[in-house]
Design an enzyme around this catalytic site. Structure first.
Site, PDB file in Angstrom:
ATOM      1  N   LYS A 102       0.841  -1.195   0.000  1.00  0.00           N
ATOM      2  CA  LYS A 102       0.000   0.000   0.000  1.00  0.00           C
ATOM      3  C   LYS A 102       0.882   1.254   0.000  1.00  0.00           C
ATOM      4  O   LYS A 102       2.091   1.171   0.268  1.00  0.00           O
ATOM      5  CB  LYS A 102      -0.921  -0.038   1.228  1.00  0.00           C
ATOM      6  CG  LYS A 102      -1.988  -1.155   1.168  1.00  0.00           C
ATOM      7  CD  LYS A 102      -2.809  -1.187   2.455  1.00  0.00           C
ATOM      8  CE  LYS A 102      -3.980  -2.152   2.372  1.00  0.00           C
ATOM      9  NZ  LYS A 102      -4.761  -2.186   3.654  1.00  0.00           N
ATOM     10  N   TYR A 161     -11.703  -3.595  -4.101  1.00  0.00           N
ATOM     11  CA  TYR A 161     -12.403  -3.706  -2.817  1.00  0.00           C
ATOM     12  C   TYR A 161     -13.916  -3.844  -2.974  1.00  0.00           C
ATOM     13  O   TYR A 161     -14.661  -3.684  -1.998  1.00  0.00           O
ATOM     14  CB  TYR A 161     -12.073  -2.504  -1.929  1.00  0.00           C
ATOM     15  CG  TYR A 161     -10.741  -2.627  -1.208  1.00  0.00           C
ATOM     16  CD1 TYR A 161     -10.462  -3.727  -0.388  1.00  0.00           C
ATOM     17  CD2 TYR A 161      -9.759  -1.635  -1.318  1.00  0.00           C
ATOM     18  CE1 TYR A 161      -9.258  -3.836   0.282  1.00  0.00           C
ATOM     19  CE2 TYR A 161      -8.543  -1.741  -0.659  1.00  0.00           C
ATOM     20  CZ  TYR A 161      -8.293  -2.842   0.149  1.00  0.00           C
ATOM     21  OH  TYR A 161      -7.104  -2.952   0.816  1.00  0.00           O
ATOM     22  N   ARG A 166      -0.930 -14.539   4.675  1.00  0.00           N
ATOM     23  CA  ARG A 166      -1.712 -13.831   5.698  1.00  0.00           C
ATOM     24  C   ARG A 166      -0.996 -13.902   7.053  1.00  0.00           C
ATOM     25  O   ARG A 166      -0.996 -12.951   7.822  1.00  0.00           O
ATOM     26  CB  ARG A 166      -3.120 -14.438   5.841  1.00  0.00           C
ATOM     27  CG  ARG A 166      -4.025 -14.246   4.660  1.00  0.00           C
ATOM     28  CD  ARG A 166      -4.548 -12.851   4.514  1.00  0.00           C
ATOM     29  NE  ARG A 166      -5.374 -12.410   5.615  1.00  0.00           N
ATOM     30  CZ  ARG A 166      -6.083 -11.274   5.595  1.00  0.00           C
ATOM     31  NH1 ARG A 166      -6.063 -10.484   4.528  1.00  0.00           N
ATOM     32  NH2 ARG A 166      -6.791 -10.908   6.627  1.00  0.00           N
ATOM     33  N   THR A 209      -5.145  -7.350  10.868  1.00  0.00           N
ATOM     34  CA  THR A 209      -5.447  -6.056  10.238  1.00  0.00           C
ATOM     35  C   THR A 209      -4.889  -4.849  11.003  1.00  0.00           C
ATOM     36  O   THR A 209      -4.356  -3.919  10.396  1.00  0.00           O
ATOM     37  CB  THR A 209      -6.986  -5.915  10.080  1.00  0.00           C
ATOM     38  OG1 THR A 209      -7.465  -7.057   9.353  1.00  0.00           O
ATOM     39  CG2 THR A 209      -7.361  -4.653   9.348  1.00  0.00           C
ATOM     40  N   ARG A 243       3.153  -6.525   9.428  1.00  0.00           N
ATOM     41  CA  ARG A 243       2.404  -5.379   9.979  1.00  0.00           C
ATOM     42  C   ARG A 243       2.826  -5.093  11.413  1.00  0.00           C
ATOM     43  O   ARG A 243       2.933  -3.933  11.814  1.00  0.00           O
ATOM     44  CB  ARG A 243       0.901  -5.674   9.921  1.00  0.00           C
ATOM     45  CG  ARG A 243       0.307  -5.524   8.514  1.00  0.00           C
ATOM     46  CD  ARG A 243      -1.118  -6.045   8.463  1.00  0.00           C
ATOM     47  NE  ARG A 243      -1.816  -5.740   7.225  1.00  0.00           N
ATOM     48  CZ  ARG A 243      -2.985  -6.262   6.881  1.00  0.00           C
ATOM     49  NH1 ARG A 243      -3.578  -7.134   7.686  1.00  0.00           N
ATOM     50  NH2 ARG A 243      -3.569  -5.934   5.748  1.00  0.00           N
ATOM     51  N   ASN A 262      -1.841  -0.049   7.222  1.00  0.00           N
ATOM     52  CA  ASN A 262      -1.192  -1.307   7.597  1.00  0.00           C
ATOM     53  C   ASN A 262      -0.296  -1.878   6.490  1.00  0.00           C
ATOM     54  O   ASN A 262      -0.066  -3.080   6.425  1.00  0.00           O
ATOM     55  CB  ASN A 262      -2.240  -2.325   8.063  1.00  0.00           C
ATOM     56  CG  ASN A 262      -3.347  -2.518   7.035  1.00  0.00           C
ATOM     57  OD1 ASN A 262      -3.201  -2.115   5.893  1.00  0.00           O
ATOM     58  ND2 ASN A 262      -4.430  -3.156   7.442  1.00  0.00           N
ATOM     59  N   HIS A 281      -1.731  -5.272   1.517  1.00  0.00           N
ATOM     60  CA  HIS A 281      -2.955  -6.060   1.324  1.00  0.00           C
ATOM     61  C   HIS A 281      -2.535  -7.469   0.927  1.00  0.00           C
ATOM     62  O   HIS A 281      -1.621  -7.631   0.115  1.00  0.00           O
ATOM     63  CB  HIS A 281      -3.833  -5.479   0.212  1.00  0.00           C
ATOM     64  CG  HIS A 281      -4.872  -6.462  -0.252  1.00  0.00           C
ATOM     65  ND1 HIS A 281      -6.068  -6.641   0.414  1.00  0.00           N
ATOM     66  CD2 HIS A 281      -4.853  -7.376  -1.259  1.00  0.00           C
ATOM     67  CE1 HIS A 281      -6.748  -7.610  -0.192  1.00  0.00           C
ATOM     68  NE2 HIS A 281      -6.041  -8.070  -1.209  1.00  0.00           N
ATOM     69  N   GLU A 301      -9.029 -11.046  -7.381  1.00  0.00           N
ATOM     70  CA  GLU A 301      -8.149  -9.883  -7.237  1.00  0.00           C
ATOM     71  C   GLU A 301      -7.024  -9.900  -8.278  1.00  0.00           C
ATOM     72  O   GLU A 301      -6.633  -8.856  -8.800  1.00  0.00           O
ATOM     73  CB  GLU A 301      -7.563  -9.853  -5.818  1.00  0.00           C
ATOM     74  CG  GLU A 301      -8.615  -9.561  -4.752  1.00  0.00           C
ATOM     75  CD  GLU A 301      -8.126  -9.773  -3.326  1.00  0.00           C
ATOM     76  OE1 GLU A 301      -8.942  -9.636  -2.405  1.00  0.00           O
ATOM     77  OE2 GLU A 301      -6.930 -10.091  -3.125  1.00  0.00           O
TER      78      GLU A 301
HETATM   79  N1  UDP Z   1      -9.880  -1.304   7.653  1.00  0.00           N
HETATM   80  C1  UDP Z   1     -10.111  -0.208   8.478  1.00  0.00           C
HETATM   81  N2  UDP Z   1     -10.885  -0.362   9.581  1.00  0.00           N
HETATM   82  C2  UDP Z   1     -11.439  -1.551   9.923  1.00  0.00           C
HETATM   83  C3  UDP Z   1     -11.203  -2.670   9.088  1.00  0.00           C
HETATM   84  C4  UDP Z   1     -10.424  -2.512   7.963  1.00  0.00           C
HETATM   85  O1  UDP Z   1      -9.617   0.859   8.211  1.00  0.00           O
HETATM   86  O2  UDP Z   1     -12.128  -1.625  10.953  1.00  0.00           O
HETATM   87  C5  UDP Z   1      -9.061  -1.139   6.430  1.00  0.00           C
HETATM   88  C6  UDP Z   1      -7.623  -1.664   6.599  1.00  0.00           C
HETATM   89  O3  UDP Z   1      -6.754  -0.831   5.835  1.00  0.00           O
HETATM   90  C7  UDP Z   1      -7.727  -3.055   6.001  1.00  0.00           C
HETATM   91  C8  UDP Z   1      -8.714  -2.822   4.864  1.00  0.00           C
HETATM   92  O4  UDP Z   1      -9.651  -1.879   5.388  1.00  0.00           O
HETATM   93  O5  UDP Z   1      -6.473  -3.536   5.577  1.00  0.00           O
HETATM   94  C9  UDP Z   1      -9.445  -4.061   4.376  1.00  0.00           C
HETATM   95  O6  UDP Z   1     -10.112  -4.652   5.465  1.00  0.00           O
HETATM   96  P1  UDP Z   1     -10.031  -6.216   5.747  1.00  0.00           P
HETATM   97  O7  UDP Z   1     -11.022  -6.538   6.803  1.00  0.00           O
HETATM   98  O8  UDP Z   1     -10.132  -6.952   4.450  1.00  0.00           O
HETATM   99  O9  UDP Z   1      -8.565  -6.371   6.383  1.00  0.00           O
HETATM  100  P2  UDP Z   1      -7.246  -7.112   5.819  1.00  0.00           P
HETATM  101  O10 UDP Z   1      -7.704  -8.292   5.012  1.00  0.00           O
HETATM  102  O11 UDP Z   1      -6.509  -6.084   4.967  1.00  0.00           O
HETATM  103  O12 UDP Z   1      -6.464  -7.486   7.030  1.00  0.00           O
HETATM  104 MG    MG Z   2      -9.111  -8.413   3.431  1.00  0.00          MG
END
Ligand code: UDP
Ligand code: MG
Length: 186
Positions: free
Chosen positions: A9, A49, A112, A118, A129, A149, A152, A163
């Site tokens: 990102k 997204y 992951r 996250t 992260r 973070n 992705h 994706e």
């Molecule tokens: N995000 C956020 N607030 C939240 C959850 C997610 O800002 O409460 C943002 C964060 O940048 C995250 C992205 O939205 O990486 C996508 O969310 P997801 O739940 O898919 O998290 P990831 O798979 O990236 O861990």
């Molecule tokens: Mg996600």
């Protein structure tokens, strides 16, 4: 072999963490089969997204973290979730990112794990992260922005397929053998 879609990102690029992030995946034995640096238009990020925008469980869970914050409590959790979704799309639009396809044995779940959960503050300290960033929901909400973070990573094999199609054409994904593939797998 399984494939994952990984994005570094804008905060990862601006903080010059790209080499270290890519090394962690390569060091774990995973093969990069496509990679590009680009400044995506908003439409492309919206497509990436899109499944979250249509995921009420995600919208409600994201919105619930904001519910009760001064001045916005009249909105529903879902509406608050949509606001964060828009901020999330803004966070990646019009700024430099790196997109990669990474291949390997059960690569989606392994990546992951390497990336971590996250919220950087609660991510395992050995994860990318958790070791390279420190943002928290508290700070992100106080500053009215999504969680920063740095990475992705696809969360399932079927998400990865969708994706990868957003970011790469078939012919951009290369077929080659890593020198250690036989030692690792056969
Ligand atoms: N995000 C956020 N607030 C939240 C959850 C997610 O800002 O409460 C943002 C964060 O940048 C995250 C992205 O939205 O990486 C996508 O969310 P997801 O739940 O898919 O998290 P990831 O798979 O990236 O861990
Ligand atoms: Mg996600």
């Amino acid at each position: 072999m399984e494939k994952s879609l990984v994005l570094i990102k804008p905060d990862g690029v601006y903080r010059a963490l790209t080499g270290r992030i890519i090394s962690r995946f390569e060091d774990a034995g995973f093969k990069i089969t496509a990679m590009k640096m680009l400044i995506p238009e908003r439409k492309l990020v919206e497509k990436h997204y899109d499944s979250l925008r249509r995921n009420d469980e995600w919208l409600n869970s994201v919105g619930s973290k904001l519910k009760g914050k001064d001045g916005i409590s009249n909105k529903t959790e879902r509406e608050l979730g949509l606001t964060v979704w828009n901020q999330l799309v803004d966070y990646l639009s019009g700024k430099p990112i790196i997109a990669m396809v990474i291949e390997g044995n059960e690569v989606v779940s392994s990546i992951r794990k390497i990336v971590g959960s996250t919220e950087p503050k609660s991510a395992e300290p050995s994860s990318l992260r958790g070791s390279l960033s420190n943002d928290s929901y508290g700070l992100a909400n106080a500053n009215n922005r999504p969680i920063r973070n740095i990475i992705h990573a696809s969360s399932s094999v079927s998400d990865a397929e969708e994706e990868i199609n957003v970011w790469f054409k078939k012919e951009e994904i290369l077929d080659y053998e890593r020198a250690d593939e036989r030692i690792q797998y056969y």
